[in-house]
Scaffold this motif. Sequence first.
Motif, PDB file in Angstrom:
ATOM      1  N   LEU A  62      11.650   7.686  25.020  1.00 45.17           N
ATOM      2  CA  LEU A  62      10.572   7.202  25.668  1.00 45.17           C
ATOM      3  C   LEU A  62      10.366   7.251  27.375  1.00 45.17           C
ATOM      4  O   LEU A  62      11.640   7.202  28.255  1.00 45.17           O
ATOM      5  CB  LEU A  62      10.174   5.461  25.681  1.00 45.17           C
ATOM      6  N   HIS A  63       9.586   7.298  27.616  1.00 45.65           N
ATOM      7  CA  HIS A  63       9.267   7.337  28.982  1.00 45.65           C
ATOM      8  C   HIS A  63       7.893   6.732  29.376  1.00 45.65           C
ATOM      9  O   HIS A  63       6.892   6.404  28.482  1.00 45.65           O
ATOM     10  CB  HIS A  63       8.597   8.827  29.700  1.00 45.65           C
ATOM     11  N   SER A  64       7.232   6.597  30.742  1.00 42.11           N
ATOM     12  CA  SER A  64       5.593   5.499  31.227  1.00 42.11           C
ATOM     13  C   SER A  64       5.511   5.985  32.259  1.00 42.11           C
ATOM     14  O   SER A  64       6.141   6.323  33.231  1.00 42.11           O
ATOM     15  CB  SER A  64       6.202   4.865  31.386  1.00 42.11           C
ATOM     16  N   VAL A 118       4.985   8.023  38.594  1.00 48.78           N
ATOM     17  CA  VAL A 118       6.355   7.926  38.350  1.00 48.78           C
ATOM     18  C   VAL A 118       6.639   7.095  37.434  1.00 48.78           C
ATOM     19  O   VAL A 118       5.475   7.086  36.108  1.00 48.78           O
ATOM     20  CB  VAL A 118       6.986   6.153  39.458  1.00 48.78           C
ATOM     21  N   CYS A 119       7.650   7.930  36.815  1.00 49.61           N
ATOM     22  CA  CYS A 119       7.740   6.851  34.903  1.00 49.61           C
ATOM     23  C   CYS A 119       8.608   5.649  35.515  1.00 49.61           C
ATOM     24  O   CYS A 119       9.239   5.460  36.173  1.00 49.61           O
ATOM     25  CB  CYS A 119       9.461   7.764  34.509  1.00 49.61           C
ATOM     26  N   ALA A 120       8.207   4.920  34.401  1.00 47.17           N
ATOM     27  CA  ALA A 120       8.281   3.511  34.552  1.00 47.17           C
ATOM     28  C   ALA A 120       8.691   2.828  33.001  1.00 47.17           C
ATOM     29  O   ALA A 120       8.328   1.430  32.536  1.00 47.17           O
ATOM     30  CB  ALA A 120       7.088   2.787  34.319  1.00 47.17           C
ATOM     31  N   GLU A 121       9.799   3.693  32.750  1.00 47.84           N
ATOM     32  CA  GLU A 121      10.234   3.214  31.563  1.00 47.84           C
ATOM     33  C   GLU A 121      12.091   3.632  31.644  1.00 47.84           C
ATOM     34  O   GLU A 121      11.465   5.032  31.911  1.00 47.84           O
ATOM     35  CB  GLU A 121       9.898   3.706  30.316  1.00 47.84           C
ATOM     36  N   LEU A 122      12.910   2.779  31.720  1.00 40.25           N
ATOM     37  CA  LEU A 122      14.306   3.124  31.849  1.00 40.25           C
ATOM     38  C   LEU A 122      14.427   4.556  30.150  1.00 40.25           C
ATOM     39  O   LEU A 122      15.237   4.306  29.565  1.00 40.25           O
ATOM     40  CB  LEU A 122      14.931   2.015  32.164  1.00 40.25           C
ATOM     41  N   CYS A 123      14.694   5.558  31.225  1.00 43.10           N
ATOM     42  CA  CYS A 123      14.462   6.622  30.279  1.00 43.10           C
ATOM     43  C   CYS A 123      15.858   7.403  30.654  1.00 43.10           C
ATOM     44  O   CYS A 123      16.609   8.456  29.648  1.00 43.10           O
ATOM     45  CB  CYS A 123      13.684   7.745  30.557  1.00 43.10           C
ATOM     46  N   GLY A 124      16.781   6.616  31.097  1.00 45.91           N
ATOM     47  CA  GLY A 124      18.269   7.422  30.914  1.00 45.91           C
ATOM     48  C   GLY A 124      18.909   7.623  32.733  1.00 45.91           C
ATOM     49  O   GLY A 124      18.158   7.032  33.408  1.00 45.91           O
ATOM     50  N   GLY A 183      19.133  10.028  35.308  1.00 42.93           N
ATOM     51  CA  GLY A 183      18.243  10.236  36.468  1.00 42.93           C
ATOM     52  C   GLY A 183      16.650   9.677  36.110  1.00 42.93           C
ATOM     53  O   GLY A 183      16.008  10.052  37.260  1.00 42.93           O
ATOM     54  N   HIS A 184      16.307   8.275  35.530  1.00 43.22           N
ATOM     55  CA  HIS A 184      14.510   8.112  35.479  1.00 43.22           C
ATOM     56  C   HIS A 184      14.955   8.119  37.214  1.00 43.22           C
ATOM     57  O   HIS A 184      13.694   7.982  37.114  1.00 43.22           O
ATOM     58  CB  HIS A 184      14.808   6.421  34.637  1.00 43.22           C
ATOM     59  N   TYR A 185      15.776   7.232  37.740  1.00 47.78           N
ATOM     60  CA  TYR A 185      15.057   7.595  39.680  1.00 47.78           C
ATOM     61  C   TYR A 185      14.405   8.117  39.987  1.00 47.78           C
ATOM     62  O   TYR A 185      13.938   8.530  40.675  1.00 47.78           O
ATOM     63  CB  TYR A 185      16.119   6.651  40.175  1.00 47.78           C
ATOM     64  N   LYS A 186      15.395   9.799  39.408  1.00 51.77           N
ATOM     65  CA  LYS A 186      14.211  10.888  40.223  1.00 51.77           C
ATOM     66  C   LYS A 186      13.128  11.375  39.530  1.00 51.77           C
ATOM     67  O   LYS A 186      13.203  12.273  39.661  1.00 51.77           O
ATOM     68  CB  LYS A 186      15.435  11.542  40.238  1.00 51.77           C
ATOM     69  N   MET A 187      12.552  10.743  38.365  1.00 49.42           N
ATOM     70  CA  MET A 187      12.118  10.946  37.975  1.00 49.42           C
ATOM     71  C   MET A 187      10.336  10.947  38.196  1.00 49.42           C
ATOM     72  O   MET A 187      10.112   9.550  37.916  1.00 49.42           O
ATOM     73  CB  MET A 187      11.496  10.337  36.110  1.00 49.42           C
ATOM     74  N   ARG A 188      10.518  10.975  39.698  1.00 46.58           N
ATOM     75  CA  ARG A 188       8.479  11.099  40.208  1.00 46.58           C
ATOM     76  C   ARG A 188       8.152  12.305  40.688  1.00 46.58           C
ATOM     77  O   ARG A 188       8.917  12.669  40.875  1.00 46.58           O
ATOM     78  CB  ARG A 188       9.727  10.360  41.905  1.00 46.58           C
TER      79      ARG A 188
HETATM   80 CU   LIG Z   1      11.482   9.346  32.462  1.00 46.72          CU
END
Ligand SMILES: [Cu+2]
Length: 251
Positions: free
Chosen positions: A176-178, A211-217, A219-224
Amino acid sequence: MKRLWSLFFLAIPVGGVLFFVYSRNRWWFPENVSTFGGEIDNLFNLILWITGVVFVLTELTLAYFLFKYSGDAGAGKARYVHGNHAAEMAWTAIPCLILLFITFSQMGTWKKVKFRSHFPDVQPFAEVTAGQFEWRIRYAGADGKLHTADDLAGLNDLHVPVNENILIHLKSRDVLHSFFLPHLRLKQDAVPGMTIPVWFNAMKADTYDLVCAELCGWGHYKMRGRLSVHPTREAYDAWFQEAAAQEERAQ
Ligand SMILES: [Cu+2]
């Protein structure tokens, strides 16, 4: 002395309101640039006002009773009350009416933003596939169709023209991502196995956060990523031609 301590509880509503006033001018939402964003902001403000007023009234009532019955000045013992039918009816019915009011207030906006049957009638502009930890983009190209020869691939930077209804097919290839565009007040989960259409119309040319608004792993923080809104259709087309030529040279 106890009475003095009871006033301490006033610090919660007073501090809460002061902090709100302070933060509203500093850490509020970014500027809205989408056609439906104003409606979303109005709904947010409506709910904020309702909950804010209820919060302040509740805290003031609590502080008042703490002060009144804090015991120093012979306020007497509190009465044991088993229940109060009228009060129970009131505190059930009033929130119920408020929730109904909010429900009906948001229906038009929700329909406009999320109901496929009310989407603008346009071809898909691009497919965005979320994955750990990047946004893969596939532009439909001139034929307005995805998965044809004139598609263009992109990564993390979604280019669109200004003032056009943009339809995105959103996918995920793992978890899941957002898909979150704060300046456009748009947020939609990307769900593995599903293709979810989302749409927006950006009214101002600039670059904005994606940005990704779903904690996805990890590297979530860098999914920008980025949303680049071009000032005209021609500018967008020129960018597209250039990117397509580059892709061809690379092959
Ligand atoms: Cu994500």
